[in-house]
Design a protein around this motif. Structure first.
Motif, mmCIF file in Angstrom:
data_model
loop_
_atom_site.group_PDB
_atom_site.id
_atom_site.type_symbol
_atom_site.label_atom_id
_atom_site.label_comp_id
_atom_site.label_asym_id
_atom_site.label_seq_id
_atom_site.Cartn_x
_atom_site.Cartn_y
_atom_site.Cartn_z
ATOM 1 N N VAL A 51 69.014 21.921 99.003
ATOM 2 C CA VAL A 51 69.227 22.065 97.508
ATOM 3 C C VAL A 51 67.807 22.199 96.810
ATOM 4 O O VAL A 51 67.503 22.995 96.075
ATOM 5 C CB VAL A 51 70.283 21.436 97.033
ATOM 6 N N LEU A 52 67.173 20.857 97.085
ATOM 7 C CA LEU A 52 65.925 20.713 96.494
ATOM 8 C C LEU A 52 64.937 21.630 96.791
ATOM 9 O O LEU A 52 64.217 22.454 96.189
ATOM 10 C CB LEU A 52 65.335 19.415 96.761
ATOM 11 N N TRP A 53 65.050 22.023 98.397
ATOM 12 C CA TRP A 53 63.755 23.188 98.642
ATOM 13 C C TRP A 53 64.372 24.376 98.139
ATOM 14 O O TRP A 53 63.327 25.164 97.854
ATOM 15 C CB TRP A 53 63.890 23.169 100.246
ATOM 16 N N HIS A 54 65.295 24.859 98.065
ATOM 17 C CA HIS A 54 65.593 26.062 97.555
ATOM 18 C C HIS A 54 65.058 26.279 96.040
ATOM 19 O O HIS A 54 64.889 27.344 95.805
ATOM 20 C CB HIS A 54 67.428 26.019 97.307
ATOM 21 N N GLY A 55 65.174 25.276 95.187
ATOM 22 C CA GLY A 55 64.726 25.284 94.010
ATOM 23 C C GLY A 55 63.271 25.527 93.667
ATOM 24 O O GLY A 55 62.597 25.852 92.721
ATOM 25 N N PHE A 56 62.506 25.154 94.825
ATOM 26 C CA PHE A 56 61.175 24.930 94.679
ATOM 27 C C PHE A 56 60.422 26.216 94.553
ATOM 28 O O PHE A 56 59.480 26.662 94.084
ATOM 29 C CB PHE A 56 60.478 24.304 95.951
ATOM 30 N N LEU A 63 53.862 18.848 95.784
ATOM 31 C CA LEU A 63 55.458 18.580 96.193
ATOM 32 C C LEU A 63 55.850 19.718 97.304
ATOM 33 O O LEU A 63 56.542 18.988 98.085
ATOM 34 C CB LEU A 63 56.268 18.376 94.927
ATOM 35 N N ALA A 64 55.724 20.761 97.009
ATOM 36 C CA ALA A 64 56.302 21.720 98.133
ATOM 37 C C ALA A 64 55.423 21.332 99.581
ATOM 38 O O ALA A 64 56.227 21.498 100.509
ATOM 39 C CB ALA A 64 55.989 23.083 97.649
ATOM 40 N N GLY A 79 61.455 29.122 92.785
ATOM 41 C CA GLY A 79 61.449 29.251 91.459
ATOM 42 C C GLY A 79 60.413 28.398 90.691
ATOM 43 O O GLY A 79 59.469 28.848 89.612
ATOM 44 N N LEU A 80 60.411 27.238 91.019
ATOM 45 C CA LEU A 80 59.036 26.224 90.673
ATOM 46 C C LEU A 80 57.903 26.637 90.666
ATOM 47 O O LEU A 80 57.104 26.729 90.114
ATOM 48 C CB LEU A 80 59.495 24.920 90.954
ATOM 49 N N LEU A 81 57.573 27.337 92.045
ATOM 50 C CA LEU A 81 56.234 27.706 92.392
ATOM 51 C C LEU A 81 55.873 28.919 91.711
ATOM 52 O O LEU A 81 54.733 29.140 91.115
ATOM 53 C CB LEU A 81 56.176 27.928 93.907
ATOM 54 N N ILE A 82 56.889 29.866 91.733
ATOM 55 C CA ILE A 82 56.825 31.235 90.609
ATOM 56 C C ILE A 82 56.183 30.512 89.537
ATOM 57 O O ILE A 82 55.412 31.363 88.653
ATOM 58 C CB ILE A 82 58.004 32.019 90.903
ATOM 59 N N LEU A 83 57.079 29.808 88.771
ATOM 60 C CA LEU A 83 56.452 29.390 87.266
ATOM 61 C C LEU A 83 55.357 28.554 87.295
ATOM 62 O O LEU A 83 54.611 29.382 86.370
ATOM 63 C CB LEU A 83 57.772 28.293 86.765
ATOM 64 N N PHE A 138 63.331 29.926 101.711
ATOM 65 C CA PHE A 138 63.831 29.316 100.464
ATOM 66 C C PHE A 138 65.555 29.343 100.414
ATOM 67 O O PHE A 138 65.874 28.682 99.334
ATOM 68 C CB PHE A 138 63.182 29.660 99.310
ATOM 69 N N ALA A 139 65.704 30.276 101.240
ATOM 70 C CA ALA A 139 67.359 30.237 100.999
ATOM 71 C C ALA A 139 67.931 29.457 101.656
ATOM 72 O O ALA A 139 67.550 28.721 102.719
ATOM 73 C CB ALA A 139 67.840 31.827 101.575
ATOM 74 N N ILE A 140 69.248 28.896 100.940
ATOM 75 C CA ILE A 140 70.071 27.856 101.717
ATOM 76 C C ILE A 140 70.608 28.452 103.082
ATOM 77 O O ILE A 140 71.318 29.502 102.940
ATOM 78 C CB ILE A 140 71.004 27.561 100.577
ATOM 79 N N GLU A 141 70.227 27.770 104.013
ATOM 80 C CA GLU A 141 70.875 28.066 105.247
ATOM 81 C C GLU A 141 72.409 27.987 105.678
ATOM 82 O O GLU A 141 72.884 26.773 105.231
ATOM 83 C CB GLU A 141 70.005 27.310 106.510
#
Length: 149
Positions: free
Chosen positions: A86-91, A73-74, A93-97, A144-147
């Motif tokens: 916002v969706l990209w920002h959460g990825f 998905l990323a 953490g999801l990739l780290i998990l 990954f930070a929100i611009e």
């Protein structure tokens, strides 16, 4: 907006940070079962043999696809990351998990009776390196930070 924190070559023509090359390598590492699935599908006649070589237990193969879903998905979302901030920002953490799950996956397989092999050990080492890189790399964190505009 460009920052002096990163090298000017790290930005694209729109002034946005480019994703690091190692990010793509980590995505491939996380989606390794998906890559095998695509290769097996593309090599029609030898596909079943290839899958049996890496995954003699077919249940392990199907379970192995799950941790690779965030990476797939990323990869798909990376080209449109500025359209869905916002969706990209959460990825991240999801990739780290997902990387943490993959890191624990191989030792669990060993505890369940799978023999320890050089490939398995190499994957654990690569998973450790990838997890450390995902957590600590400044440029990736900034990507990954929100611009703020």
């Amino acid at each position: 907006m460009k920052s002096i924190e990163f090298h000017p070559g790290d930005y694209d023509s729109h002034g946005r940070l480019r994703l690091p090359f190692l990010f793509w390598c980590v995505l491939l590492l996380q989606a390794r079962t998906w890559v095998l699935f695509v290769i097996a599908g593309a090599s029609r006649d030898q596909g079943n043999t290839l899958l049996n070589l890496f995954y003699p237990d077919h249940d392990s193969f199907w379970l192995g696809l799950i941790p690779g879903v965030p990476a797939v998905l990323a990869f798909l979302l990376s080209g449109r990351r500025f359209a869905f901030p916002v969706l990209w920002h959460g990825f991240r953490g999801l990739l780290i998990l997902a990387q943490s799950v993959l890191l624990c996956w191989q030792p669990v397989l060993w505890l369940m009776g799978e023999p320890v092999s050089g490939v398995g050990l190499a994957l654990v080492v690569l998973d450790i390196i990838a997890l450390i890189w995902l957590v600590t790399h400044r440029r990736l964190r900034a990507c990954f930070a929100i611009e703020k505009e």
